[in-house]
Scaffold this active site. Structure first.
Site, short mmCIF file in Angstrom:
data_model
loop_
_atom_site.label_atom_id
_atom_site.label_comp_id
_atom_site.label_asym_id
_atom_site.label_seq_id
_atom_site.Cartn_x
_atom_site.Cartn_y
_atom_site.Cartn_z
N ASP A 101 -5.40 7.64 -5.10
CA ASP A 101 -4.33 8.32 -4.37
C ASP A 101 -4.95 9.05 -3.18
O ASP A 101 -6.15 8.94 -2.94
CB ASP A 101 -3.56 9.29 -5.28
N GLY A 146 -8.02 7.58 -1.00
CA GLY A 146 -7.86 6.69 0.15
C GLY A 146 -6.40 6.55 0.53
O GLY A 146 -5.54 7.33 0.10
N ASP A 147 -6.12 5.53 1.31
CA ASP A 147 -4.78 5.27 1.85
C ASP A 147 -4.39 3.85 1.48
O ASP A 147 -5.02 2.88 1.92
CB ASP A 147 -4.81 5.43 3.37
N PHE A 148 -3.35 3.70 0.65
CA PHE A 148 -3.01 2.35 0.18
C PHE A 148 -2.44 1.46 1.28
O PHE A 148 -2.27 0.26 1.08
CB PHE A 148 -2.11 2.36 -1.05
N HIS A 168 9.56 1.78 -4.30
CA HIS A 168 10.93 2.18 -3.92
C HIS A 168 10.95 3.20 -2.79
O HIS A 168 12.01 3.45 -2.21
CB HIS A 168 11.69 2.70 -5.14
#
Length: 346
Positions: free
Chosen positions: A209, A235-237, A255
């Site tokens: 996350d 990190g950054d998904f 969503h």
């Protein structure tokens, strides 16, 4: 107006009366919020108390509190036994802080201006198809929470309490026996991953996350005694996700985003997954037909607050997965409104 007796229930009302109850439902929600904020259910844990006693304990006006509790008792939240004395009902008990199925945190979130004010602009959103949160507060909702620590705390507590029982159903009702390394993408504080790891001692986990979220998660994972089985990575998904898993889990992530962003997240998972890996997406799958379903209401809140986010049907998930390089293999319903969509790389 709210008659809860054996002779007249919700389904016996005339259409006008039924619709009127629906129209004034926000009043009930606000009243529940106030009771939750004051901690009334906790104060009644050991038995009934008078409204005067409750007012003294909470530092509010006694007559006004009586009127609030009288109203809530008329809809089954609390009950007035002896005149002026209130006690818990099964509904009110769910507002206690220490219950595993407590919804107190969610009720408190519902009373925050950043939660309820966007609903006042629903007509505008329906006309334009655009969320309104940024128009009202100047930033997207996640940026707002990042810069407002108290709001973030309320939001996190609400999501944690709301998810607690559902997390247990996921860990218990899906067969994780074929998984040896589970990567949860956007896993928050790690409650779900911790629950799965505790129920499946042979699985190693990776919690992924944003950096500030991972720092908070470290305390929970440590308190569960799982630091030796769970790696925490930040990190950054939208950029990349960690490799090495034979299953990738995303709960209430897809969503939040429009199709383009959702596909990007899924593609980043696909790019690091071996051919025999599984993708597990936990969401509310909108059913066909007219039956009540919480996801249909939640979909409107997502519409108001998130750029392009939505709750999706099975067919919409199939389309999404195909675009990201996956094939939907099955949907595992749970005893909660959540389902587990299982997909494999193609």
């Amino acid at each position: 107006m709210y008659e809860l007796d054996d002779s007249k229930n919700f389904h016996d009302l005339k259409p006008t009366e039924t619709l009127l109850q629906m129209i004034v439902a926000p009043w009930v929600s606000r009243a529940i919020y106030v009771a939750a904020e004051l901690g009334i259910a906790d104060l009644l844990k050991n038995g009934s108390q008078s409204s005067d006693e409750l007012a003294k304990a909470t530092g509010v006006d006694a007559r006004s509190l009586y009127r609030l509790l009288r109203t809530l008792a008329s809809v089954g939240v609390f009950a007035e036994g002896n005149p002026g004395y209130f006690e818990l009902t099964p509904l009110a008990a769910c507002l206690q802080s220490d219950r595993s199925d407590s919804v107190r945190g969610y009720a408190i979130k519902s009373g925050q201006i950043w939660d309820w004010q966007p609903w006042g602009y629903l007509l505008n959103t329906i006309k334009t198809g655009k969320p309104v949160f940024k128009d009202i507060f100047g930033v997207e909702i996640f940026d707002y929470l990042t810069t407002h620590p108290e709001a973030s705390k309320i939001y996190d507590q609400a999501m944690s309490s709301f998810s607690a029982k559902r997390i247990a159903t996921i860990a218990a009702e899906y067969d994780f026996s074929s998984i040896h390394n589970l990567v949860e993408v956007g896993g928050g504080r790690g409650s779900l991953l911790a629950s799965i790891l505790k129920a499946n001692p042979t699985i190693q986990g990776v919690l992924f996350d944003a950096p500030h979220v991972i720092e908070d998660a470290r305390h929970l994972i440590a308190s569960e005694g799982l630091l030796n089985r769970c790696e925490l990575l930040a990190g950054d998904f939208f950029v990349s996700v960690p490799g090495g898993g034979n299953a990738y889990l995303l709960k209430h992530i897809i969503h939040d985003w429009d199709d383009e962003c959702a596909i990007k997240i899924l593609q980043n998972c696909r790019s690091v997954m071996p051919s025999n890996a599984k993708l597990l997406v936990v969401e509310m799958v909108i059913p066909q037909g007219n039956e009540p379903f919480f996801g249909k209401l939640l979909d409107l809140q997502v519409l108001l607050n998130y750029q392009g986010g939505c709750e999706r049907t099975e067919a919409e998930y199939q389309t999404l997965f195909k675009a990201a390089g996956f094939k939907l293999t099955k949907i595992v319903p749970t005893s909660s409104p959540l389902s587990i969509l299982e997909a494999v790389p193609v």
